[in-house]
Design a protein around this motif. Structure first.
Motif, short mmCIF file in Angstrom:
data_model
loop_
_atom_site.label_atom_id
_atom_site.label_comp_id
_atom_site.label_asym_id
_atom_site.label_seq_id
_atom_site.Cartn_x
_atom_site.Cartn_y
_atom_site.Cartn_z
N CYS A 8 0.84 -1.20 0.00
CA CYS A 8 0.00 0.00 0.00
C CYS A 8 0.88 1.25 0.00
O CYS A 8 2.11 1.16 0.13
N SER A 34 -7.88 -3.29 -0.37
CA SER A 34 -7.42 -2.46 0.73
C SER A 34 -6.35 -3.19 1.53
O SER A 34 -6.31 -4.42 1.58
N PRO A 36 -4.62 -4.75 4.63
CA PRO A 36 -5.14 -5.34 5.86
C PRO A 36 -4.58 -4.70 7.13
O PRO A 36 -5.12 -4.90 8.20
N CYS A 38 -3.61 -1.05 7.37
CA CYS A 38 -4.07 0.34 7.59
C CYS A 38 -5.36 0.67 6.85
O CYS A 38 -5.95 1.71 7.08
N GLY A 39 -5.81 -0.20 5.95
CA GLY A 39 -7.06 0.05 5.23
C GLY A 39 -6.92 0.91 3.98
O GLY A 39 -7.91 1.19 3.31
N SER A 40 -5.71 1.34 3.64
CA SER A 40 -5.51 2.17 2.45
C SER A 40 -5.98 1.42 1.20
O SER A 40 -5.76 0.22 1.06
N ALA A 129 -16.89 -3.45 10.98
CA ALA A 129 -15.58 -3.26 10.38
C ALA A 129 -15.10 -4.60 9.82
O ALA A 129 -15.36 -5.65 10.41
N PRO A 132 -9.12 -8.52 9.05
CA PRO A 132 -8.07 -8.85 8.08
C PRO A 132 -7.75 -10.34 8.01
O PRO A 132 -6.64 -10.73 7.70
#
Length: 140
Positions: A8, A34, A36, A38-40, A129, A132
């Motif tokens: 990412c 995305s 796992p 930081c979700g970026s 949410a 991951p």
């Protein structure tokens, strides 16, 4: 199926499987990949060494490397979730909505939901949410 090493924009590395190179391109272009950690959603492929089988005479476990910090953190997170939450399987969306609306007892749950079900939960303000990791599958 094809496995890619990914990274990412925050420099977190991870791997994922895709049905084809085109499937990766389509998901990336749609912002549906995305990180796992930081979700970026800014995710790119990185160079990847091909999988090579060890020689038959190689010592068992000779190629095994200790887990990375990310793998250790994911394992710790999984353990915490499994010990402190109830697995509701494919009923996750219905159960999360029932808890949110007060129709089911308040408790921590985890499970599986289709993308559209999860999207509706978020749109309706139900606090959910993604995890991951995949929940354990029961086999006969």
């Amino acid at each position: 199926m094809i496995r890619y090493s990914l990274k990412c924009d925050q420099d977190h590395g991870f791997e994922s499987w895709f049905q084809s190179a085109a499937a990766f391109d389509d998901l990336a272009a749609a912002g549906r990949l995305s990180c796992p950690v930081c979700g970026s959603v800014t995710v790119d492929k990185t160079l990847m060494a091909p999988a090579v089988r060890p020689a038959r005479k190689a010592a068992p476990g000779a190629l095994a490397a200790p887990g990375s910090k990310v793998e250790e953190a994911l394992a710790a997170l999984r353990k915490q979730v499994e010990e402190n939450s109830e697995y509701v399987g494919l009923n996750f969306a219905a159960e999360a909505r029932a808890i949110h609306e007060g129709d089911a007892p308040q408790r921590a749950i985890y499970g599986e939901a289709k993308l559209e079900e999860a999207r509706r939960l978020v749109e309706d303000g139900v606090p959910v949410a993604p995890l991951p990791f995949m929940p354990p599958r029961k086999v006969n």
